[in-house]
Design a protein around this motif. Structure first.
Motif, PDB file in Angstrom:
ATOM      1  N   ILE A 102       5.696   8.819   5.787  1.00 10.48           N
ATOM      2  CA  ILE A 102       4.629   8.515   6.720  1.00 10.48           C
ATOM      3  C   ILE A 102       3.344   7.910   5.904  1.00 10.48           C
ATOM      4  CG2 ILE A 102       2.989   9.691   8.259  1.00 10.48           C
ATOM      5  CD1 ILE A 102       5.257  11.636   9.075  1.00 10.48           C
ATOM      6  N   SER A 103       3.210   8.683   4.836  1.00  7.45           N
ATOM      7  CA  SER A 103       1.857   8.162   4.103  1.00  7.45           C
ATOM      8  C   SER A 103       2.278   6.710   3.267  1.00  7.45           C
ATOM      9  CB  SER A 103       1.397   9.235   2.947  1.00  7.45           C
ATOM     10  OG  SER A 103       2.727   9.381   2.134  1.00  7.45           O
ATOM     11  N   GLY A 104       3.170   6.512   3.184  1.00  4.81           N
ATOM     12  CA  GLY A 104       3.535   5.034   2.588  1.00  4.81           C
ATOM     13  C   GLY A 104       3.719   3.962   3.808  1.00  4.81           C
ATOM     14  N   TYR A 105       3.879   4.352   4.825  1.00  3.94           N
ATOM     15  CA  TYR A 105       3.893   3.493   5.976  1.00  3.94           C
ATOM     16  C   TYR A 105       2.478   3.476   6.361  1.00  3.94           C
ATOM     17  CZ  TYR A 105       4.855   0.973  10.485  1.00  3.94           C
ATOM     18  OH  TYR A 105       4.700   0.009  11.306  1.00  3.94           O
ATOM     19  N   TRP A 106       1.751   4.263   6.121  1.00 10.47           N
ATOM     20  CA  TRP A 106       0.403   4.428   6.513  1.00 10.47           C
ATOM     21  C   TRP A 106      -0.404   3.387   5.722  1.00 10.47           C
ATOM     22  CZ3 TRP A 106      -3.067   9.680   7.101  1.00 10.47           C
ATOM     23  CH2 TRP A 106      -4.405   9.223   7.604  1.00 10.47           C
ATOM     24  N   GLU A 107      -0.371   3.493   4.456  1.00  7.12           N
ATOM     25  CA  GLU A 107      -0.888   2.676   3.370  1.00  7.12           C
ATOM     26  C   GLU A 107      -0.126   1.265   3.305  1.00  7.12           C
ATOM     27  OE1 GLU A 107      -3.170   1.435   0.292  1.00  7.12           O
ATOM     28  OE2 GLU A 107      -3.373   3.220   1.307  1.00  7.12           O
ATOM     29  N   TYR A 108       0.937   0.980   3.519  1.00  9.91           N
ATOM     30  CA  TYR A 108       1.543  -0.251   3.440  1.00  9.91           C
ATOM     31  C   TYR A 108       1.817  -1.062   4.439  1.00  9.91           C
ATOM     32  CZ  TYR A 108       1.160   0.752  -1.629  1.00  9.91           C
ATOM     33  OH  TYR A 108       0.793   1.280  -2.767  1.00  9.91           O
ATOM     34  N   GLY A 109       2.163  -0.084   5.555  1.00 15.03           N
ATOM     35  CA  GLY A 109       2.740  -0.706   6.758  1.00 15.03           C
ATOM     36  C   GLY A 109       3.976  -1.673   6.741  1.00 15.03           C
ATOM     37  N   ASN A 110       4.133  -2.839   7.145  1.00 14.43           N
ATOM     38  CA  ASN A 110       5.239  -3.554   7.223  1.00 14.43           C
ATOM     39  C   ASN A 110       5.338  -4.319   5.975  1.00 14.43           C
ATOM     40  OD1 ASN A 110       6.365  -2.642   9.499  1.00 14.43           O
ATOM     41  ND2 ASN A 110       5.567  -4.189  10.858  1.00 14.43           N
ATOM     42  N   ARG A 111       4.396  -4.297   5.099  1.00 10.38           N
ATOM     43  CA  ARG A 111       4.330  -5.332   3.627  1.00 10.38           C
ATOM     44  C   ARG A 111       5.285  -4.649   2.850  1.00 10.38           C
ATOM     45  NH1 ARG A 111      -1.902  -4.531   3.295  1.00 10.38           N
ATOM     46  NH2 ARG A 111      -0.986  -2.535   3.199  1.00 10.38           N
ATOM     47  N   VAL A 112       5.940  -3.592   2.870  1.00 14.78           N
ATOM     48  CA  VAL A 112       6.580  -3.178   1.815  1.00 14.78           C
ATOM     49  C   VAL A 112       7.993  -4.056   2.000  1.00 14.78           C
ATOM     50  CG1 VAL A 112       7.879  -1.321   1.021  1.00 14.78           C
ATOM     51  CG2 VAL A 112       5.880  -1.002   2.100  1.00 14.78           C
ATOM     52  N   SER A 113       8.477  -4.376   0.664  1.00 15.60           N
ATOM     53  CA  SER A 113       9.510  -5.031   0.433  1.00 15.60           C
ATOM     54  C   SER A 113      11.075  -4.375   0.516  1.00 15.60           C
ATOM     55  CB  SER A 113       9.441  -5.958  -0.772  1.00 15.60           C
ATOM     56  OG  SER A 113       9.492  -5.331  -1.918  1.00 15.60           O
ATOM     57  N   ASP A 114      12.139  -4.701   0.325  1.00 19.72           N
ATOM     58  CA  ASP A 114      13.357  -3.938   0.251  1.00 19.72           C
ATOM     59  C   ASP A 114      13.221  -2.949  -0.909  1.00 19.72           C
ATOM     60  OD1 ASP A 114      14.438  -5.183   2.371  1.00 19.72           O
ATOM     61  OD2 ASP A 114      15.514  -6.579   1.337  1.00 19.72           O
ATOM     62  N   ASN A 115      12.717  -3.595  -2.038  1.00 22.15           N
ATOM     63  CA  ASN A 115      12.374  -2.515  -3.295  1.00 22.15           C
ATOM     64  C   ASN A 115      11.085  -2.262  -3.038  1.00 22.15           C
ATOM     65  OD1 ASN A 115      12.103  -1.471  -5.556  1.00 22.15           O
ATOM     66  ND2 ASN A 115      13.040  -3.064  -6.741  1.00 22.15           N
ATOM     67  N   VAL A 116      10.881  -1.006  -2.822  1.00 21.78           N
ATOM     68  CA  VAL A 116       9.490  -0.428  -2.939  1.00 21.78           C
ATOM     69  C   VAL A 116       8.701  -0.723  -4.253  1.00 21.78           C
ATOM     70  CG1 VAL A 116       8.192   1.709  -2.328  1.00 21.78           C
ATOM     71  CG2 VAL A 116      10.112   1.060  -1.108  1.00 21.78           C
ATOM     72  N   MET A 117       9.406  -0.535  -5.143  1.00 22.65           N
ATOM     73  CA  MET A 117       8.669  -0.721  -6.331  1.00 22.65           C
ATOM     74  C   MET A 117       7.933  -1.926  -6.781  1.00 22.65           C
ATOM     75  SD  MET A 117       9.141   2.230  -7.713  1.00 22.65           S
ATOM     76  CE  MET A 117      10.308   3.575  -6.956  1.00 22.65           C
ATOM     77  N   ILE A 118       8.451  -2.894  -6.044  1.00 19.70           N
ATOM     78  CA  ILE A 118       7.824  -4.467  -6.097  1.00 19.70           C
ATOM     79  C   ILE A 118       6.537  -4.420  -5.467  1.00 19.70           C
ATOM     80  CG2 ILE A 118       8.163  -6.620  -5.603  1.00 19.70           C
ATOM     81  CD1 ILE A 118      11.191  -6.393  -5.904  1.00 19.70           C
ATOM     82  N   SER A 119       6.481  -3.577  -4.380  1.00 19.98           N
ATOM     83  CA  SER A 119       5.075  -3.574  -3.502  1.00 19.98           C
ATOM     84  C   SER A 119       4.219  -2.897  -4.081  1.00 19.98           C
ATOM     85  CB  SER A 119       5.376  -2.862  -2.208  1.00 19.98           C
ATOM     86  OG  SER A 119       6.539  -3.426  -1.527  1.00 19.98           O
ATOM     87  N   LEU A 120       4.564  -2.061  -5.158  1.00 24.09           N
ATOM     88  CA  LEU A 120       3.425  -1.430  -5.820  1.00 24.09           C
ATOM     89  C   LEU A 120       2.991  -2.313  -7.129  1.00 24.09           C
ATOM     90  CD1 LEU A 120       5.198   2.242  -5.941  1.00 24.09           C
ATOM     91  CD2 LEU A 120       3.306   1.430  -4.469  1.00 24.09           C
ATOM     92  N   GLU A 121       1.701  -2.142  -7.402  1.00 27.59           N
ATOM     93  CA  GLU A 121       1.178  -2.814  -8.478  1.00 27.59           C
ATOM     94  C   GLU A 121       0.552  -2.157  -9.625  1.00 27.59           C
ATOM     95  OE1 GLU A 121      -1.956  -5.165  -6.417  1.00 27.59           O
ATOM     96  OE2 GLU A 121      -0.540  -6.041  -5.212  1.00 27.59           O
ATOM     97  N   LYS A 122       0.147  -0.868  -9.588  1.00 31.82           N
ATOM     98  CA  LYS A 122      -0.375  -0.167 -10.632  1.00 31.82           C
ATOM     99  C   LYS A 122      -0.390   1.416 -10.325  1.00 31.82           C
ATOM    100  CE  LYS A 122      -4.964  -1.350  -9.204  1.00 31.82           C
ATOM    101  NZ  LYS A 122      -6.272  -2.046  -9.655  1.00 31.82           N
TER     102      LYS A 122
END
Length: 196
Positions: free
Chosen positions: A51-71
């Motif tokens: 829920i918190s991940g979807y709240w923060e990133y929404g639909n912008r998360v790729s298949d590999n969640v680690m790619i969506s994170l930057e730091k």
């Protein structure tokens, strides 16, 4: 979000091997395992993160969640290490029935001797095949969600209802019979609709 939670079923797979005797039935430990798997792991761990991940990133998360994170970089590296350790352990548990089936076929039908070398070679060949399949299919992440939906929903919702009907044999047309079949129909319809 629910299709991401297939890994907790490994606990139930491991617990299925618990021996049960009339003096010491395995119902108690298995029930505790079910509670731990579904209440502790899913409700307390997975849902707040999802829920918190979807709240923060929404639909912008790729298949590999680690790619969506930057730091921070160190946290992403640590998470990737944990994912590798987790996948290695999960893969061994889920692949065990396949290993057993291949080895049984080789020993009984093809007259191989059940040696350590046979197990070593067949398991490594199967591992290499599944790894190459995962590498060669460029849209593997999308396929995981698709097939995960088809595997998760039936094994978690549909099959238990059908098994209950088979075991308990309620009267056709009774309230419990109708509820089980209506749930099965609704679940099947949603699984097909959401995965296609």
């Amino acid at each position: 979000m629910a299709f991401a939670y297939a890994g907790h079923n490994v606990l139930l797979e491991i617990q299925a091997t618990i021996t049960s005797t009339p003096e010491k039935p395995s119902k108690g430990p298995k029930w505790k395992g079910v509670l731990v798997a579904y209440i502790v792991l899913v409700a307390i761990c997975y849902f707040p993160i999802a829920i918190s991940g979807y709240w923060e990133y929404g639909n912008r998360v790729s298949d590999n969640v680690m790619i969506s994170l930057e730091k921070p970089v160190w946290l992403i590296a640590a998470a990737n290490v944990f994912v590798v350790v987790h996948v290695i352990g999960i893969y061994q548990v889920y692949a065990m029935p396949v290993f057993d089936m291949i080895e049984t076929l080789l020993v009984q039908k093809m007259n191989f001797k059940p040696t350590f070398m046979l197990r070593f070679i067949t398991r490594n060949l199967y591992d290499a095949f599944t790894m190459m399949f995962g590498i060669c299919v460029p849209f593997f992440g999308g396929l995981l969600g698709f097939f995960g939906g088809f595997a998760f929903a039936p094994t978690t919702y549909f099959i238990p209802c059908v098994c209950w009907l088979i075991i308990h044999k309620p009267k056709i047309g009774s309230l419990s019979w109708i509820i089980n079949w209506v749930c099965n129909h609704i679940i099947t319809k949603h699984v097909i609709r959401f995965n296609v």
